[in-house]
Design a protein around this motif. Structure first.
Motif, PDB file in Angstrom:
ATOM      1  N   LEU A 200       0.844  -1.189   0.054  1.00  0.00           N
ATOM      2  CA  LEU A 200       0.119   0.101   0.025  1.00  0.00           C
ATOM      3  C   LEU A 200       0.822   1.201  -0.054  1.00  0.00           C
ATOM      4  O   LEU A 200       0.392   2.235  -0.070  1.00  0.00           O
ATOM      5  CB  LEU A 200      -0.952   0.104   1.159  1.00  0.00           C
ATOM      6  N   GLY A 201       2.269   0.978   0.029  1.00  0.00           N
ATOM      7  CA  GLY A 201       2.907   2.375   0.325  1.00  0.00           C
ATOM      8  C   GLY A 201       2.821   3.039   1.582  1.00  0.00           C
ATOM      9  O   GLY A 201       2.838   4.520   1.289  1.00  0.00           O
ATOM     10  N   MET A 202       2.569   2.353   2.594  1.00  0.00           N
ATOM     11  CA  MET A 202       2.141   3.144   4.019  1.00  0.00           C
ATOM     12  C   MET A 202       3.542   3.962   4.266  1.00  0.00           C
ATOM     13  O   MET A 202       4.490   3.229   4.174  1.00  0.00           O
ATOM     14  CB  MET A 202       1.871   2.241   4.825  1.00  0.00           C
ATOM     15  N   GLY A 203       3.254   4.943   4.982  1.00  0.00           N
ATOM     16  CA  GLY A 203       4.518   5.751   5.324  1.00  0.00           C
ATOM     17  C   GLY A 203       5.076   6.691   4.300  1.00  0.00           C
ATOM     18  O   GLY A 203       6.033   7.528   4.482  1.00  0.00           O
ATOM     19  N   VAL A 204       4.634   6.760   2.930  1.00  0.00           N
ATOM     20  CA  VAL A 204       4.980   7.579   1.781  1.00  0.00           C
ATOM     21  C   VAL A 204       3.803   8.463   1.651  1.00  0.00           C
ATOM     22  O   VAL A 204       2.498   7.714   1.483  1.00  0.00           O
ATOM     23  CB  VAL A 204       5.518   6.848   1.096  1.00  0.00           C
ATOM     24  N   GLU A 205       3.934   9.750   1.589  1.00  0.00           N
ATOM     25  CA  GLU A 205       2.808  10.463   0.872  1.00  0.00           C
ATOM     26  C   GLU A 205       2.323  10.092  -0.338  1.00  0.00           C
ATOM     27  O   GLU A 205       3.164   9.913  -1.407  1.00  0.00           O
ATOM     28  CB  GLU A 205       3.180  12.028   0.904  1.00  0.00           C
ATOM     29  N   LEU A 206       0.945   9.955  -0.333  1.00  0.00           N
ATOM     30  CA  LEU A 206       0.392   9.501  -1.923  1.00  0.00           C
ATOM     31  C   LEU A 206      -0.201  10.724  -2.617  1.00  0.00           C
ATOM     32  O   LEU A 206      -0.764  11.710  -2.490  1.00  0.00           O
ATOM     33  CB  LEU A 206      -0.913   8.709  -1.477  1.00  0.00           C
ATOM     34  N   PRO A 207       0.571  10.879  -3.769  1.00  0.00           N
ATOM     35  CA  PRO A 207       0.427  12.016  -4.747  1.00  0.00           C
ATOM     36  C   PRO A 207      -0.951  11.723  -5.308  1.00  0.00           C
ATOM     37  O   PRO A 207      -1.456  10.840  -5.784  1.00  0.00           O
ATOM     38  CB  PRO A 207       1.388  11.786  -5.887  1.00  0.00           C
ATOM     39  N   PRO A 208      -1.949  12.684  -5.119  1.00  0.00           N
ATOM     40  CA  PRO A 208      -3.238  12.590  -5.603  1.00  0.00           C
ATOM     41  C   PRO A 208      -3.388  12.302  -7.073  1.00  0.00           C
ATOM     42  O   PRO A 208      -4.316  11.640  -7.351  1.00  0.00           O
ATOM     43  CB  PRO A 208      -3.930  13.891  -5.288  1.00  0.00           C
ATOM     44  N   ALA A 209      -2.557  12.921  -7.922  1.00  0.00           N
ATOM     45  CA  ALA A 209      -2.632  12.275  -9.286  1.00  0.00           C
ATOM     46  C   ALA A 209      -2.282  11.158  -9.578  1.00  0.00           C
ATOM     47  O   ALA A 209      -2.810  10.736 -10.523  1.00  0.00           O
ATOM     48  CB  ALA A 209      -2.056  13.315 -10.145  1.00  0.00           C
ATOM     49  N   ALA A 210      -1.396  10.746  -8.846  1.00  0.00           N
ATOM     50  CA  ALA A 210      -0.978   9.133  -9.444  1.00  0.00           C
ATOM     51  C   ALA A 210      -2.000   8.164  -9.326  1.00  0.00           C
ATOM     52  O   ALA A 210      -2.283   7.453 -10.602  1.00  0.00           O
ATOM     53  CB  ALA A 210       0.196   8.721  -8.390  1.00  0.00           C
ATOM     54  N   PRO A 211      -2.915   7.853  -8.433  1.00  0.00           N
ATOM     55  CA  PRO A 211      -3.869   6.788  -8.372  1.00  0.00           C
ATOM     56  C   PRO A 211      -5.092   7.137  -9.687  1.00  0.00           C
ATOM     57  O   PRO A 211      -5.373   6.202 -10.227  1.00  0.00           O
ATOM     58  CB  PRO A 211      -4.402   6.872  -7.093  1.00  0.00           C
TER      59      PRO A 211
END
Length: 384
Positions: free
Chosen positions: A134-145
């Motif tokens: 899930l990539g936890m601990g890393v900020e998720l770029p909104p545009a990526a998903p």
């Protein structure tokens, strides 16, 4: 609002098609989001992101195939809906766009549900085992998903739009009768592919072939094989898939050979007439099932190489291929309804019609057993 009004008139087949498209899109979205999560968790420059995205292509292609077959059947199964749209002023191109939009909307719903679950699990709910996925601990770029997930409804919608011919979108129109047989080139091409592929695979499997050239490392713990053997098997599998339609037509002609009884005549003529429409979905189903069974056989013989990702992908591929066959059979049944009613009106016993369907099913199964069995047998030789 227009699609919500259409949904009010859904029957069980329409709802099933819509839900299957949404479920398949949700699974593909899960694969894409997993690839994104692993890319965020892995160190920079570690590689593997492109490989994980390539693993998403087979299920994406399966969803596109099912969407195309299902959209192709809509005008035949729901002529009253198409008639109403034409009465409201919609032309063939707009009807095609509406069917494509309906398919894309179903895929969008599945992707949205998967994205919601992905975000919920990232909110410190998932355990340590799922954290790298899930990539936890890393900020998720909104545009990526959003960029990744837009592929699912886009591919499904384009496939649906390309699958619906404009002429079929007009109920009451008399389509030009298509050819009953197959062009000689349509038979010569797959035959040439089969002969060339078998020869190339035998060359790649000869003694000492492993020392020649650079071996190809297969994914999912399938070991290594030579380029010639893998390329030969791929050509043979493609040739057998392309030859499925002509084989069905020849099998129907064989049933009606000599002095056929009414049962053999109905079964043979019906199979010959529908070989062009039955061939593609049955060929895809046989090819998919043969590949999956070959891989499962290899995993059983070499324990410890199986992975959960290929298993889920295999289930999705088989499910989409089988659902496409069911949709095509329903389309053919709807198209033959007038012929069936005419035969019943002439006094044909219903038992005779059911027996003809049983014989056609048995004959088509024999053809699939031949093509799929050869594909699996040659694939097992490559993985040996």
């Amino acid at each position: 609002m227009f699609y919500l009004r259409l949904a009010r008139g859904y029957r069980a087949p329409d709802l099933g098609r819509w839900l299957l498209t949404s479920a398949a899109g949700a699974v593909v979205a899960a694969f894409l989001l997993r690839a994104l999560g692993r890319a965020m968790s892995d160190p920079l420059g570690s590689g593997g992101a492109v490989t994980r995205l390539l693993w998403c292509l087979p299920p994406l292609a399966a969803v596109a195939w099912f969407a195309a077959v299902a959209a192709r059947a809509v005008p035949a199964q729901r002529p009253e809906r198409i008639t109403g749209l034409i009465a409201a002023g919609a032309g063939p191109a707009r009807i095609r766009a509406l069917i494509a939009g309906e398919t894309a909307l179903a895929g969008t719903l599945g992707c949205a549900l998967t994205l919601l679950l992905f975000l919920i699990l990232r909110n410190d709910i998932a355990g340590a085992a799922l954290a790298p996925e899930l990539g936890m601990g890393v900020e998720l770029p909104p545009a990526a998903p959003i960029t990744l997930l837009v592929l699912v409804p886009l591919v499904a919608g384009i496939s649906a739009a390309a699958a619906v011919p404009v002429t079929d979108a007009l109920p009451g129109a008399t389509p030009a009768p298509g050819p009953r047989g197959f062009h000689p080139l349509r038979i010569a091409l797959p035959t040439g592919l089969i002969v060339t592929g078998v020869a190339l695979e035998l060359y790649g499997l000869r003694p000492g072939a492993a020392e020649d050239g650079r071996p190809v490392r297969l994914p999912a713990g399938l070991g290594t094989t030579s380029t010639a053997a893998l390329g030969g098997w791929a050509m043979t599998a493609l040739g057998l898939a392309l030859l499925t339609g002509p084989l069905l037509s020849w099998a129907g002609r064989l049933l009606a050979l000599a002095r056929p009884t009414p049962l053999r005549l109905l079964a043979g003529r019906g199979l010959t007439a529908e070989a062009r429409r039955l061939g593609p979905p049955l060929a895809v189903f046989a090819l998919t099932l043969a590949v999956v069974l070959t891989v499962v056989r290899h995993w059983v013989r070499t324990p410890g190489n199986a992975d959960i990702l290929p298993v889920v992908e295999a289930g999705l591929l088989i499910g989409c291929a089988a659902a496409a066959v069911v949709v095509r059979l329903a389309e053919i049944r709807t198209a033959r309804r007038e012929v069936t009613d005419a035969l019943l009106g002439l006094g044909t016993p219903p038992r005779l019609l059911y027996s003809a369907v049983a014989i056609r099913t048995l004959t088509a199964g024999t053809v699939l057993l031949l093509t799929g069995g050869l594909t699996a047998l040659l694939g097992a030789a490559v993985l040996a």
